[in-house]
Design a protein around this motif. Sequence first.
Motif, PDB file in Angstrom:
ATOM      1  N   GLU A   1       0.808  -1.216   0.000  1.00 62.02           N
ATOM      2  CA  GLU A   1       0.000   0.000   0.000  1.00 62.02           C
ATOM      3  C   GLU A   1       0.843   1.269   0.000  1.00 62.02           C
ATOM      4  OE1 GLU A   1      -3.520   2.155   2.691  1.00 62.02           O
ATOM      5  OE2 GLU A   1      -2.600   0.258   3.341  1.00 62.02           O
ATOM      6  N   ASN A   2       1.875   1.330   0.829  1.00 57.39           N
ATOM      7  CA  ASN A   2       2.640   2.566   0.985  1.00 57.39           C
ATOM      8  C   ASN A   2       4.057   2.466   0.429  1.00 57.39           C
ATOM      9  OD1 ASN A   2       0.514   3.897   2.448  1.00 57.39           O
ATOM     10  ND2 ASN A   2       1.088   2.695   4.248  1.00 57.39           N
ATOM     11  N   TRP A   3       4.273   1.536  -0.492  1.00 59.04           N
ATOM     12  CA  TRP A   3       5.644   1.330  -0.985  1.00 59.04           C
ATOM     13  C   TRP A   3       6.183   2.592  -1.652  1.00 59.04           C
ATOM     14  CZ3 TRP A   3       8.738   1.701  -5.182  1.00 59.04           C
ATOM     15  CH2 TRP A   3       9.975   1.049  -5.125  1.00 59.04           C
TER      16      TRP A   3
ATOM     17  N   SER B   1      -3.379   6.662  -8.473  1.00 64.23           N
ATOM     18  CA  SER B   1      -2.341   5.719  -8.061  1.00 64.23           C
ATOM     19  C   SER B   1      -2.322   5.645  -6.538  1.00 64.23           C
ATOM     20  CB  SER B   1      -0.978   6.171  -8.597  1.00 64.23           C
ATOM     21  OG  SER B   1      -0.612   7.414  -8.035  1.00 64.23           O
ATOM     22  N   SER B   2      -1.387   4.870  -6.004  1.00 62.73           N
ATOM     23  CA  SER B   2      -1.343   4.641  -4.554  1.00 62.73           C
ATOM     24  C   SER B   2      -0.961   5.887  -3.768  1.00 62.73           C
ATOM     25  CB  SER B   2      -0.341   3.521  -4.245  1.00 62.73           C
ATOM     26  OG  SER B   2       0.963   3.883  -4.701  1.00 62.73           O
ATOM     27  N   ILE B   3      -0.463   6.905  -4.448  1.00 66.38           N
ATOM     28  CA  ILE B   3       0.003   8.101  -3.755  1.00 66.38           C
ATOM     29  C   ILE B   3      -1.146   9.048  -3.415  1.00 66.38           C
ATOM     30  CG2 ILE B   3       0.398   9.752  -5.632  1.00 66.38           C
ATOM     31  CD1 ILE B   3       3.092   8.748  -3.127  1.00 66.38           C
ATOM     32  N   TRP B   4      -2.323   8.844  -4.016  1.00 63.98           N
ATOM     33  CA  TRP B   4      -3.461   9.744  -3.813  1.00 63.98           C
ATOM     34  C   TRP B   4      -4.195   9.428  -2.513  1.00 63.98           C
ATOM     35  CZ3 TRP B   4      -5.460  13.683  -7.041  1.00 63.98           C
ATOM     36  CH2 TRP B   4      -4.757  13.889  -8.227  1.00 63.98           C
TER      37      TRP B   4
ATOM     38  N   LEU C   1       7.106  13.578  -4.629  1.00 64.04           N
ATOM     39  CA  LEU C   1       5.727  13.626  -4.148  1.00 64.04           C
ATOM     40  C   LEU C   1       5.495  12.569  -3.073  1.00 64.04           C
ATOM     41  CD1 LEU C   1       2.978  15.048  -4.723  1.00 64.04           C
ATOM     42  CD2 LEU C   1       2.440  13.119  -6.215  1.00 64.04           C
ATOM     43  N   LEU C   2       4.896  12.979  -1.958  1.00 67.81           N
ATOM     44  CA  LEU C   2       4.578  12.062  -0.866  1.00 67.81           C
ATOM     45  C   LEU C   2       3.079  11.779  -0.799  1.00 67.81           C
ATOM     46  CD1 LEU C   2       6.898  13.523   1.929  1.00 67.81           C
ATOM     47  CD2 LEU C   2       7.359  11.609   0.376  1.00 67.81           C
ATOM     48  N   THR C   3       2.255  12.808  -0.845  1.00 65.06           N
ATOM     49  CA  THR C   3       0.798  12.627  -0.887  1.00 65.06           C
ATOM     50  C   THR C   3       0.206  13.686  -1.800  1.00 65.06           C
ATOM     51  OG1 THR C   3       0.268  14.119   0.963  1.00 65.06           O
ATOM     52  CG2 THR C   3       0.786  11.823   1.521  1.00 65.06           C
ATOM     53  N   ILE C   4      -0.976  13.385  -2.326  1.00 64.27           N
ATOM     54  CA  ILE C   4      -1.718  14.339  -3.138  1.00 64.27           C
ATOM     55  C   ILE C   4      -3.199  14.035  -2.983  1.00 64.27           C
ATOM     56  CG2 ILE C   4      -1.408  12.845  -5.173  1.00 64.27           C
ATOM     57  CD1 ILE C   4      -1.610  15.362  -6.909  1.00 64.27           C
ATOM     58  N   CYS C   5      -4.016  15.057  -2.942  1.00 63.21           N
ATOM     59  CA  CYS C   5      -5.465  14.858  -2.866  1.00 63.21           C
ATOM     60  C   CYS C   5      -6.169  16.010  -3.584  1.00 63.21           C
ATOM     61  CB  CYS C   5      -5.951  14.755  -1.415  1.00 63.21           C
ATOM     62  SG  CYS C   5      -5.713  16.257  -0.433  1.00 63.21           S
TER      63      CYS C   5
ATOM     64  N   GLN D   1      -5.448  11.051 -14.450  1.00 58.00           N
ATOM     65  CA  GLN D   1      -4.445  10.387 -15.276  1.00 58.00           C
ATOM     66  C   GLN D   1      -3.332  11.353 -15.672  1.00 58.00           C
ATOM     67  OE1 GLN D   1      -5.155   9.592 -19.546  1.00 58.00           O
ATOM     68  NE2 GLN D   1      -5.017   7.411 -19.026  1.00 58.00           N
ATOM     69  N   VAL D   2      -3.714  12.540 -16.130  1.00 60.80           N
ATOM     70  CA  VAL D   2      -2.717  13.529 -16.555  1.00 60.80           C
ATOM     71  C   VAL D   2      -1.851  13.966 -15.376  1.00 60.80           C
ATOM     72  CG1 VAL D   2      -2.403  15.850 -17.484  1.00 60.80           C
ATOM     73  CG2 VAL D   2      -4.091  14.324 -18.504  1.00 60.80           C
ATOM     74  N   LEU D   3      -2.477  14.234 -14.229  1.00 67.83           N
ATOM     75  CA  LEU D   3      -1.715  14.645 -13.051  1.00 67.83           C
ATOM     76  C   LEU D   3      -0.771  13.533 -12.588  1.00 67.83           C
ATOM     77  CD1 LEU D   3      -4.464  16.529 -11.000  1.00 67.83           C
ATOM     78  CD2 LEU D   3      -2.436  17.541 -12.046  1.00 67.83           C
ATOM     79  N   ASP D   4      -1.254  12.305 -12.618  1.00 66.74           N
ATOM     80  CA  ASP D   4      -0.424  11.190 -12.166  1.00 66.74           C
ATOM     81  C   ASP D   4       0.753  10.969 -13.101  1.00 66.74           C
ATOM     82  OD1 ASP D   4      -0.614   9.391  -9.842  1.00 66.74           O
ATOM     83  OD2 ASP D   4      -0.451   7.807 -11.351  1.00 66.74           O
ATOM     84  N   GLU D   5       0.508  11.093 -14.404  1.00 65.33           N
ATOM     85  CA  GLU D   5       1.599  10.984 -15.371  1.00 65.33           C
ATOM     86  C   GLU D   5       2.649  12.067 -15.113  1.00 65.33           C
ATOM     87  OE1 GLU D   5       2.343   9.304 -18.774  1.00 65.33           O
ATOM     88  OE2 GLU D   5       1.756   7.844 -17.276  1.00 65.33           O
ATOM     89  N   HIS D   6       2.179  13.275 -14.866  1.00 65.68           N
ATOM     90  CA  HIS D   6       3.105  14.392 -14.654  1.00 65.68           C
ATOM     91  C   HIS D   6       3.971  14.157 -13.423  1.00 65.68           C
ATOM     92  CE1 HIS D   6       4.600  18.501 -14.195  1.00 65.68           C
ATOM     93  NE2 HIS D   6       4.224  18.429 -12.932  1.00 65.68           N
TER      94      HIS D   6
END
Length: 725
Positions: A90-92, A146-149, A235-239, A354-359
């Motif tokens: 989960e947090n890898w 992704s898992s970072i959100w 990046l560590l977290t994003i919401c 998708q665009v934000l995660d790709e970036h």
Amino acid sequence: MSLLHNGCIGSSPTRPTVAITIRTLDVFRQSHWVCPRFSIYAAMKMLCFMHDLCYRRHLAEQMHTAFNMYLEIHRRINSRLDKFLGRDTENWRMLNSCPACQYKLVNELTLDFSILCACDGNNSAKLVDPAVCNGEERLDPRSGLSSIWLMESYVDQFKDEVRSVRARQARQPAWQQPSDPDDPWIDEPDLNDSAEPPTICVDCWRNAAPESCKKMFAIFKKSGIFVTVCRHGFLLTICDMVRSGELMKYPIASVKKLMDVFGSNILYGYDIKCAFEKIIQRSSLADDAKHLNLQGVVPAFHGHAHNRLCQVEHHSKYKVGAGKEDFETCERVFSESNALAAQIRNTTDFHHHQVLDEHFTFADLDKFAALSDFIYNNYVQALTIISTTNIFLANFPASNATIKPNFKDDLKDEHQVLQRLARKKEESTVEVDYVRALNEYDKAHKLDLRLNYSMKESGDIRRHHANATNKRDQKLEIVMHYEHQMALDSRWGPDHPEWIKAQSRITNRLFHKAVDDVERLVIMRLLELTKLQMSGYKLHTQISKALKSRANAIRNTLTRYNKYGALLKYSFLAEFDLLRETDGEIQSKSWANPSYRHVSMQYFEHQRANEEIRRLNVELGRLLTKMRDDAVDYPHAITQLQSSDPPLAAKLQRHWTQLQSINAHHIWRIQQIMQLPGYSGPKNPGSRDREEGDGDNVELEQQLEDVQAYIEGLDHHHVDSESAE
């Protein structure tokens, strides 16, 4: 499948009429990574001109469909690779995104804080609500997260924290309620009261405003993003910020996630840390934050918009263990992601994410490629600061023999004095209140109450007369109440000694407010000036208008400041807040002396630079060890895959080839760091302090045998790197 075997992806699952080569999609993906403004429409227009075709918008839509399939294929391949490599927990990604922050070693130097990070919100990444658009929304059940959100449901757990804090305060007796005048969540100042100095920390930042003020236009379904990043930019977290401004639930949820994943000794930077810390201390996270030693600072640049007491207490330059980190990393991250705004504003939820995660995926790769440059530049900066401040501090006692500096104690003394002044209730005796009421009654009495107006204006005039009369009567009632309370035989006039004394106190407060307003407006102007480097004609136009209005506001405020300053004849000191002391106590302090304050700044620069060196030594050792471990782990994993899944092994081999090229640059840069005069860090890799879930342990002896061969194998890259430099 036949198209895919031939290196193409169709624009439709059945009977496609247009196919895009995978190589073309590879080129577009990489181009979009390095230049987010390069849209798929621009790419298709370029292809049409190259192939002598007339551009049509439907061609770009077809390429967009093929690109979605291309990204889905990559996602599934990467998912299989992550599962094989044990990276699907989960947090890898959070635990392994930045080697310099998270690749902890056995017996390494213990730092004051395990990780330095920054958090902030950005409102460029908006998403227009489909309900306000023409046509019917096409449902898209896919998820681009992704898992970072952080999920919306996770963030909403904390939506009532501020309301709960204020409700608990309201239930307390008045004598038990906190009386911190710098707390914007306890007693928000009345901005309409010219006699009440505003809290600068609240007045300068929109995200420190009450939750009820943080609204967003109804047309936006998503009003932006809130991120936390480590000091190197990973990046560590994003919401998502959903239909609102920067509510407190977003930083609270982010900090909660950081504590759950990284544990103790986290130091974060946030623009309104002074206000946010008070919310944390009275929220459901209070016990965890105290137990895990969660601490924060105000970032270096934004901190100068806070009042002096707040700077002494919260600014990063005074924080032991912060090093030379400025905690402005989010601003640099957003300067890159802002380029995506035009592309994601009118998409679906899936494509928005998708665009934000790709970036941000590519941004992390880019930050890793520049990691050794970060360490090198910071090392050079820290060594330069240490060298210059050593000379300055050594020469100071010779030129100031009568002064025995004790900078840490002086900082504590300044904090205590400013805190005492902030807590000292402004003199508001009955006499002062009475004179203020007399002034307000005099203003109300001077309102124009004539009745010789034309019939055409009679309706408005009657209302004006009624309002003015009511206001005058109300003020008179207040004045009479004070006169009865004070048992006065006659009303005070401007020549009465007590009136003069009380009026002096009122003027003093007006001067304080003028000082605060000057500081606030100047800082806001500086912040706006920094935005002029951003592109866009409309943006420049809006900023120019704001600067003009800000200039007028500053001019008017300076007029008020000069007016009251002339009445009070204040002497000027370095910080605006120091002007508030009138009994001479501050002027007698050594830390109020301008030359001494300059030396004090040099001392704290010296301390932070030494802390930066210690952290950089740890980070360099972690990076060295990470490269050494990769040189063992990747070939071993590729060998295992070649027998069971050759195509997946080829994909992993490509990753490793790219990583080798980056590591070659790291080796060259690290050698430069080790040759710096004053370098005090490790010379060789260490051994990772592996925790549960990190994977199988690799024998240290085998790693040490392979590291020299790996470095020698990269020697041929050094010449290329030097010539490129």
